[in-house]
Design a protein around this motif. Structure first.
Motif, PDB file in Angstrom:
ATOM      1  N   GLY A  53       0.534  -1.305  -0.389  1.00 57.44           N
ATOM      2  CA  GLY A  53       0.192  -0.335  -0.529  1.00 57.44           C
ATOM      3  C   GLY A  53       1.214   1.585   0.010  1.00 57.44           C
ATOM      4  O   GLY A  53       2.121   1.588   0.009  1.00 57.44           O
ATOM      5  N   SER A  54       0.310   2.297  -0.643  1.00 53.47           N
ATOM      6  CA  SER A  54       1.035   3.829  -0.665  1.00 53.47           C
ATOM      7  C   SER A  54       0.097   4.327   0.373  1.00 53.47           C
ATOM      8  O   SER A  54      -1.434   4.032   0.284  1.00 53.47           O
ATOM      9  CB  SER A  54       1.247   3.896  -1.779  1.00 53.47           C
ATOM     10  OG  SER A  54      -0.089   3.964  -2.472  1.00 53.47           O
ATOM     11  N   PRO A  55       0.648   6.116   0.647  1.00 52.53           N
ATOM     12  CA  PRO A  55      -0.670   6.597   0.812  1.00 52.53           C
ATOM     13  C   PRO A  55      -1.317   7.130   0.519  1.00 52.53           C
ATOM     14  O   PRO A  55      -2.710   7.597   0.643  1.00 52.53           O
ATOM     15  CB  PRO A  55       0.202   8.029   0.987  1.00 52.53           C
ATOM     16  CG  PRO A  55       1.189   7.499   1.762  1.00 52.53           C
ATOM     17  CD  PRO A  55       1.576   6.575   0.528  1.00 52.53           C
ATOM     18  N   GLU A  56      -1.410   6.718  -1.250  1.00 57.87           N
ATOM     19  CA  GLU A  56      -2.376   7.276  -2.204  1.00 57.87           C
ATOM     20  C   GLU A  56      -3.948   5.859  -2.260  1.00 57.87           C
ATOM     21  O   GLU A  56      -4.822   5.608  -2.536  1.00 57.87           O
ATOM     22  CB  GLU A  56      -2.342   6.726  -3.220  1.00 57.87           C
ATOM     23  CG  GLU A  56      -1.805   8.561  -3.769  1.00 57.87           C
ATOM     24  CD  GLU A  56      -0.599   8.564  -2.752  1.00 57.87           C
ATOM     25  OE1 GLU A  56       0.200   7.549  -2.911  1.00 57.87           O
ATOM     26  OE2 GLU A  56       0.094   9.784  -2.211  1.00 57.87           O
ATOM     27  N   GLY A  57      -3.603   4.841  -1.960  1.00 59.60           N
ATOM     28  CA  GLY A  57      -4.162   3.293  -2.235  1.00 59.60           C
ATOM     29  C   GLY A  57      -3.199   1.826  -2.177  1.00 59.60           C
ATOM     30  O   GLY A  57      -2.109   2.067  -1.448  1.00 59.60           O
ATOM     31  N   ASN A 115      -8.263   2.918  -4.685  1.00 56.79           N
ATOM     32  CA  ASN A 115      -8.260   4.223  -3.600  1.00 56.79           C
ATOM     33  C   ASN A 115      -9.103   3.745  -2.983  1.00 56.79           C
ATOM     34  O   ASN A 115     -10.337   3.282  -3.430  1.00 56.79           O
ATOM     35  CB  ASN A 115      -7.774   5.643  -4.049  1.00 56.79           C
ATOM     36  CG  ASN A 115      -8.806   6.207  -4.862  1.00 56.79           C
ATOM     37  OD1 ASN A 115     -10.361   5.241  -5.117  1.00 56.79           O
ATOM     38  ND2 ASN A 115      -9.472   6.256  -5.889  1.00 56.79           N
ATOM     39  N   PRO A 116      -9.444   4.205  -1.289  1.00 58.62           N
ATOM     40  CA  PRO A 116     -10.340   4.834  -0.918  1.00 58.62           C
ATOM     41  C   PRO A 116     -11.525   4.870  -1.635  1.00 58.62           C
ATOM     42  O   PRO A 116     -12.618   4.261  -0.962  1.00 58.62           O
ATOM     43  CB  PRO A 116     -10.253   5.576   0.260  1.00 58.62           C
ATOM     44  CG  PRO A 116      -9.044   5.599   0.343  1.00 58.62           C
ATOM     45  CD  PRO A 116      -7.873   5.947  -1.429  1.00 58.62           C
ATOM     46  N   THR A 117     -12.034   5.542  -2.715  1.00 55.83           N
ATOM     47  CA  THR A 117     -13.265   6.039  -2.542  1.00 55.83           C
ATOM     48  C   THR A 117     -13.950   4.510  -3.348  1.00 55.83           C
ATOM     49  O   THR A 117     -14.766   4.263  -3.441  1.00 55.83           O
ATOM     50  CB  THR A 117     -13.621   7.431  -3.641  1.00 55.83           C
ATOM     51  OG1 THR A 117     -12.844   8.763  -3.356  1.00 55.83           O
ATOM     52  CG2 THR A 117     -14.754   7.097  -4.164  1.00 55.83           C
ATOM     53  N   ALA A 118     -12.516   4.178  -4.299  1.00 49.88           N
ATOM     54  CA  ALA A 118     -13.554   3.095  -5.318  1.00 49.88           C
ATOM     55  C   ALA A 118     -13.707   1.666  -3.953  1.00 49.88           C
ATOM     56  O   ALA A 118     -14.217   1.217  -4.772  1.00 49.88           O
ATOM     57  CB  ALA A 118     -12.214   2.981  -6.463  1.00 49.88           C
ATOM     58  N   MET A 119     -12.748   2.170  -3.190  1.00 52.70           N
ATOM     59  CA  MET A 119     -12.301   0.205  -2.756  1.00 52.70           C
ATOM     60  C   MET A 119     -14.568   0.847  -1.758  1.00 52.70           C
ATOM     61  O   MET A 119     -14.807  -0.420  -1.439  1.00 52.70           O
ATOM     62  CB  MET A 119     -11.309   0.516  -1.490  1.00 52.70           C
ATOM     63  CG  MET A 119     -11.546  -0.543  -0.271  1.00 52.70           C
ATOM     64  SD  MET A 119     -11.429  -2.231  -0.970  1.00 52.70           S
ATOM     65  CE  MET A 119      -9.699  -2.329  -0.876  1.00 52.70           C
ATOM     66  N   SER A 178      -2.836   1.333   5.080  1.00 55.30           N
ATOM     67  CA  SER A 178      -3.799   0.850   5.167  1.00 55.30           C
ATOM     68  C   SER A 178      -4.988   1.508   6.316  1.00 55.30           C
ATOM     69  O   SER A 178      -6.305   1.963   5.906  1.00 55.30           O
ATOM     70  CB  SER A 178      -3.782  -0.755   5.087  1.00 55.30           C
ATOM     71  OG  SER A 178      -3.382  -0.625   6.590  1.00 55.30           O
ATOM     72  N   GLY A 179      -4.522   2.680   6.971  1.00 51.03           N
ATOM     73  CA  GLY A 179      -5.411   3.201   6.990  1.00 51.03           C
ATOM     74  C   GLY A 179      -5.754   4.470   6.762  1.00 51.03           C
ATOM     75  O   GLY A 179      -7.233   4.647   7.384  1.00 51.03           O
ATOM     76  N   ILE A 180      -5.937   4.255   5.534  1.00 51.97           N
ATOM     77  CA  ILE A 180      -6.210   5.367   4.702  1.00 51.97           C
ATOM     78  C   ILE A 180      -7.682   5.081   3.665  1.00 51.97           C
ATOM     79  O   ILE A 180      -9.061   5.588   4.322  1.00 51.97           O
ATOM     80  CB  ILE A 180      -5.480   5.843   3.397  1.00 51.97           C
ATOM     81  CG1 ILE A 180      -5.810   4.597   1.971  1.00 51.97           C
ATOM     82  CG2 ILE A 180      -4.416   6.720   3.746  1.00 51.97           C
ATOM     83  CD1 ILE A 180      -4.850   4.700   1.339  1.00 51.97           C
ATOM     84  N   PHE A 181      -8.066   3.743   4.947  1.00 54.02           N
ATOM     85  CA  PHE A 181      -9.166   3.052   4.665  1.00 54.02           C
ATOM     86  C   PHE A 181     -10.561   3.030   5.259  1.00 54.02           C
ATOM     87  O   PHE A 181     -11.341   2.683   4.981  1.00 54.02           O
ATOM     88  CB  PHE A 181      -9.064   1.592   3.693  1.00 54.02           C
ATOM     89  CG  PHE A 181      -8.515   1.690   2.699  1.00 54.02           C
ATOM     90  CD1 PHE A 181      -9.284   1.590   1.211  1.00 54.02           C
ATOM     91  CD2 PHE A 181      -6.856   1.275   2.707  1.00 54.02           C
ATOM     92  CE1 PHE A 181      -8.383   1.291  -0.327  1.00 54.02           C
ATOM     93  CE2 PHE A 181      -6.164   0.736   1.246  1.00 54.02           C
ATOM     94  CZ  PHE A 181      -7.164   1.307   0.069  1.00 54.02           C
TER      95      PHE A 181
END
Length: 254
Positions: A116-120, A130-134, A156-159
């Motif tokens: 993962g990265s800060p983008e997805g 990315n979080p929106t698509a997930m 992965s906390g971005i999700f």
């Protein structure tokens, strides 16, 4: 087009917008009407060298979930690595998840292990989720059913915020600003996945599993002097205390 086909197609459309480059089941388990999926979405080190850690995790997470009571015909697992005998594309993996999800009436479990990265999160050779698509993907696959989503990846906390909801439980391997560990050539599993696999042997429910995994990761990182710690995250929706199976995961003897 059938309802299940329509859901699968809608999920595939949502997914496409972010393209960037065992053990026997136990009868009468509280999980027997759930669907599940375990996807190893990458197979490489950060330098591009092939590793087995994600695939090892997929294999043994699948075995652990079957032992916990998920039914084999409702649990889909796949690796997205291209150098296996019958490779599965990212699109085919989502179709496979949609098929098992459409046949279940209980809860919905989705487990992703990857980089993962800060983008997805990496999802296959040239895609980033990315979080929106997930969030769109999970909504289409699981609809309004009680849903547990696990994302094992760095950052992965971005999700968490995108996936949170009253009927959702979200587990991630790290904070949104932290790496996770265990993706090297000599690792058997990513650390978080290994801790989930260990926790499945004794956990009383998903909440206990999350707490056990977090404690296990913290102990291992501290023992190895890894800093800053990954700090796995857990979000439990307001309704999930009542919707999650609350009896002990059932395991075969031995």
């Amino acid at each position: 087009m059938t309802g299940s086909s329509r859901r699968a197609w809608t999920a595939l459309l949502a997914f496409g917008v972010v393209m960037a480059a065992g053990a026997p089941a136990v009868a009468q388990s509280r999980l027997s009407d759930w669907s599940g999926a375990v996807i190893a979405a990458d197979w490489r080190t950060s330098g591009g060298e092939p590793i087995q850690a994600f695939d090892n995790a997929r294999r043994d997470l699948t075995a652990g979930l079957l032992a916990a009571g998920l039914q084999r015909d409702r649990l889909y697992d796949a690796t997205l690595r291209p150098d296996v005998a019958e490779p599965v594309t990212a699109t085919e993996a989502i179709q496979g998840v949609a098929q098992v999800a459409a046949g279940a009436t209980g809860g919905c479990l989705l487990y992703f292990t990857s980089h993962g990265s800060p983008e997805g999160m990496v999802f296959g050779a040239d895609r980033t989720l990315n979080p929106t698509a997930m969030a769109t993907l999970v909504r289409q696959l699981c609809e309004a059913r009680p849903t547990v989503v696990v994302v094992s990846a760095c950052f992965s906390g971005i999700f968490v915020d995108a996936l949170a909801g009253p009927n959702r439980m979200v587990m991630t391997a790290a904070r949104r600003d932290r790496s996770s560990f265990g993706c090297s050539e000599d690792a058997t599993y990513p650390y978080f996945d290994g801790c989930v696999i260990e926790g499945l042997k004794t956990a009383s429910d998903f909440i206990a599993l999350a707490n056990a995994a977090r404690g296990c990761v913290k102990r291992r990182e501290e023992a190895e002097g890894l800093s800053p710690g990954s700090e796995p995250q857990v979000s439990i929706g307001a309704n999930m205390q009542f919707l999650l199976p609350t009896v002990r995961f059932e395991h075969p003897p031995g």
